[in-house]
Write a protein that holds these residues in place. Structure first.
Motif, PDB file in Angstrom:
ATOM      1  N   VAL A  19       0.541  -1.371   0.466  1.00  0.00           N
ATOM      2  CA  VAL A  19      -0.324   0.011   0.229  1.00  0.00           C
ATOM      3  C   VAL A  19       1.117   1.257  -0.253  1.00  0.00           C
ATOM      4  N   TYR A  20       0.634   2.297  -0.896  1.00  0.00           N
ATOM      5  CA  TYR A  20       1.333   3.430  -0.967  1.00  0.00           C
ATOM      6  C   TYR A  20       0.601   5.182  -0.935  1.00  0.00           C
ATOM      7  N   VAL A  21       0.776   5.006   0.596  1.00  0.00           N
ATOM      8  CA  VAL A  21      -0.039   6.120   1.289  1.00  0.00           C
ATOM      9  C   VAL A  21       0.350   7.522   0.729  1.00  0.00           C
ATOM     10  N   SER A  22      -0.556   8.565  -0.048  1.00  0.00           N
ATOM     11  CA  SER A  22      -0.127  10.007  -0.658  1.00  0.00           C
ATOM     12  C   SER A  22       0.323  11.222   0.588  1.00  0.00           C
ATOM     13  N   GLY A  23       1.117  11.394  -0.124  1.00  0.00           N
ATOM     14  CA  GLY A  23       1.128  12.193   1.688  1.00  0.00           C
ATOM     15  C   GLY A  23       0.350  13.477   2.584  1.00  0.00           C
ATOM     16  N   GLN A  24      -0.053  12.814   3.308  1.00  0.00           N
ATOM     17  CA  GLN A  24      -1.317  13.442   4.461  1.00  0.00           C
ATOM     18  C   GLN A  24      -0.702  14.627   5.294  1.00  0.00           C
ATOM     19  N   THR A  57       8.129   8.759   4.756  1.00  0.00           N
ATOM     20  CA  THR A  57       9.213  10.177   4.312  1.00  0.00           C
ATOM     21  C   THR A  57       8.029  11.250   5.039  1.00  0.00           C
ATOM     22  N   LEU A  58       8.919  11.852   6.127  1.00  0.00           N
ATOM     23  CA  LEU A  58       8.228  13.097   6.837  1.00  0.00           C
ATOM     24  C   LEU A  58       8.830  14.117   6.199  1.00  0.00           C
ATOM     25  N   TYR A  59       8.034  15.660   5.946  1.00  0.00           N
ATOM     26  CA  TYR A  59       8.827  16.678   4.581  1.00  0.00           C
ATOM     27  C   TYR A  59       8.159  17.711   5.997  1.00  0.00           C
ATOM     28  N   LEU A  60       9.533  18.559   6.553  1.00  0.00           N
ATOM     29  CA  LEU A  60       8.764  19.028   7.796  1.00  0.00           C
ATOM     30  C   LEU A  60       9.318  20.797   7.140  1.00  0.00           C
ATOM     31  N   HIS A  61       8.101  21.624   7.556  1.00  0.00           N
ATOM     32  CA  HIS A  61       9.041  23.201   7.101  1.00  0.00           C
ATOM     33  C   HIS A  61      10.035  23.870   7.977  1.00  0.00           C
ATOM     34  N   ASP A  62      10.445  22.505   9.221  1.00  0.00           N
ATOM     35  CA  ASP A  62      11.386  23.184   9.995  1.00  0.00           C
ATOM     36  C   ASP A  62      11.994  21.972  10.701  1.00  0.00           C
ATOM     37  N   ILE A  63      13.331  21.728  10.127  1.00  0.00           N
ATOM     38  CA  ILE A  63      14.439  20.614  10.795  1.00  0.00           C
ATOM     39  C   ILE A  63      14.369  20.162  11.778  1.00  0.00           C
ATOM     40  N   ASN A  64      14.296  22.005  12.294  1.00  0.00           N
ATOM     41  CA  ASN A  64      14.003  21.439  13.835  1.00  0.00           C
ATOM     42  C   ASN A  64      13.367  21.334  14.513  1.00  0.00           C
ATOM     43  N   LEU A  65      12.081  20.985  14.507  1.00  0.00           N
ATOM     44  CA  LEU A  65      10.984  20.283  15.018  1.00  0.00           C
ATOM     45  C   LEU A  65      11.051  18.895  14.666  1.00  0.00           C
ATOM     46  N   LEU A  66      12.540  18.228  14.503  1.00  0.00           N
ATOM     47  CA  LEU A  66      12.580  17.042  14.425  1.00  0.00           C
ATOM     48  C   LEU A  66      12.361  15.978  15.393  1.00  0.00           C
ATOM     49  N   ASP A  67      12.849  16.823  16.304  1.00  0.00           N
ATOM     50  CA  ASP A  67      13.159  15.732  17.458  1.00  0.00           C
ATOM     51  C   ASP A  67      11.574  16.004  18.389  1.00  0.00           C
ATOM     52  N   ARG A  68      10.458  16.499  18.049  1.00  0.00           N
ATOM     53  CA  ARG A  68      10.154  16.825  18.684  1.00  0.00           C
ATOM     54  C   ARG A  68       8.649  15.704  17.789  1.00  0.00           C
ATOM     55  N   PHE A  81       0.414  23.739   6.252  1.00  0.00           N
ATOM     56  CA  PHE A  81       1.358  22.824   7.447  1.00  0.00           C
ATOM     57  C   PHE A  81       2.205  23.172   7.899  1.00  0.00           C
ATOM     58  N   GLN A  82       2.364  22.199   8.890  1.00  0.00           N
ATOM     59  CA  GLN A  82       4.444  21.946   9.333  1.00  0.00           C
ATOM     60  C   GLN A  82       4.880  21.200   9.379  1.00  0.00           C
ATOM     61  N   VAL A  83       3.799  20.062   8.932  1.00  0.00           N
ATOM     62  CA  VAL A  83       4.158  18.496   8.624  1.00  0.00           C
ATOM     63  C   VAL A  83       3.681  17.859   7.504  1.00  0.00           C
ATOM     64  N   GLU A  84       3.956  17.298   6.467  1.00  0.00           N
ATOM     65  CA  GLU A  84       3.256  16.197   5.570  1.00  0.00           C
ATOM     66  C   GLU A  84       4.388  14.346   5.670  1.00  0.00           C
ATOM     67  N   ILE A  85       3.577  13.706   5.567  1.00  0.00           N
ATOM     68  CA  ILE A  85       3.693  12.248   6.136  1.00  0.00           C
ATOM     69  C   ILE A  85       3.068  11.064   4.969  1.00  0.00           C
ATOM     70  N   GLU A  86       3.990  10.592   4.070  1.00  0.00           N
ATOM     71  CA  GLU A  86       3.635   9.738   2.983  1.00  0.00           C
ATOM     72  C   GLU A  86       4.238   8.319   3.835  1.00  0.00           C
ATOM     73  N   ALA A  87       3.436   6.813   3.462  1.00  0.00           N
ATOM     74  CA  ALA A  87       3.749   5.938   3.873  1.00  0.00           C
ATOM     75  C   ALA A  87       3.744   5.050   2.875  1.00  0.00           C
ATOM     76  N   ILE A  88       4.816   3.888   3.243  1.00  0.00           N
ATOM     77  CA  ILE A  88       4.492   2.561   2.379  1.00  0.00           C
ATOM     78  C   ILE A  88       4.246   1.103   2.994  1.00  0.00           C
ATOM     79  N   ALA A  89       3.229   0.628   2.929  1.00  0.00           N
ATOM     80  CA  ALA A  89       3.576  -0.727   4.425  1.00  0.00           C
ATOM     81  C   ALA A  89       2.640  -1.490   3.538  1.00  0.00           C
ATOM     82  N   SER A  90       2.558  -3.066   4.108  1.00  0.00           N
ATOM     83  CA  SER A  90       2.481  -4.169   3.355  1.00  0.00           C
ATOM     84  C   SER A  90       1.080  -4.423   3.840  1.00  0.00           C
ATOM     85  N   LEU A  91       0.413  -5.625   3.058  1.00  0.00           N
ATOM     86  CA  LEU A  91      -1.240  -5.854   3.260  1.00  0.00           C
ATOM     87  C   LEU A  91      -0.936  -6.669   4.528  1.00  0.00           C
TER      88      LEU A  91
END
Length: 124
Positions: A26-31, A75-86, A114-124
């Motif tokens: 399953v390939y999930v588009s960025g959310q 895959t995480l898309y962040l508008h501010d890399i300094n937020l990665l720890d959080r 938005f501050q974050v967008e995430i996409e995912a790949i999963a198995s069934l």
């Protein structure tokens, strides 16, 4: 191949699918942090947005016949890399001991503000 265009009130609003299933993957588009019931944009702290996004991915995966324990990679898309720890702390709480593969992409601006967008790949 099967495309998923809706999961509850989450819908693709452009020329894309929320998710595509192909060969037991399953390939999930960025959310984004969109409320799956009201379709309201849920702007908040980076923690609140991240948890909403991960919950939406879990919701889409359920519609596809999978679940968060079968996520292979995010895959995480962040508008501010300094937020990665959080963001990482939220991911740890969401996944517990499970650790999918991950990429992090720093960007200057995300759609709708938005501050974050995430996409995912999963198995069934």
């Amino acid at each position: 191949m099967e495309s998923i265009f809706e999961a509850g009130n989450l819908k693709s609003n452009g020329h894309y699918a929320l998710a595509v299933i192909h060969q037991n993957t399953v390939y999930v588009s960025g959310q984004f942090a969109i409320d799956p019931i009201t379709q309201e944009k849920k702007f908040g702290t980076i923690e609140e947005e991240t948890l909403q996004v991960l919950s939406n991915i879990e919701y889409i995966l359920k519609k596809a016949g999978s679940h968060k324990g079968k996520i292979l990679k995010i895959t995480l898309y962040l508008h501010d890399i300094n937020l990665l720890d959080r963001v990482d702390n939220v991911c740890q709480g969401f996944f517990h001991d499970y650790r999918p593969a991950r990429s992090v992409v720093s960007t200057t601006e995300l759609h709708y503000g938005f501050q974050v967008e995430i996409e995912a790949i999963a198995s069934l």
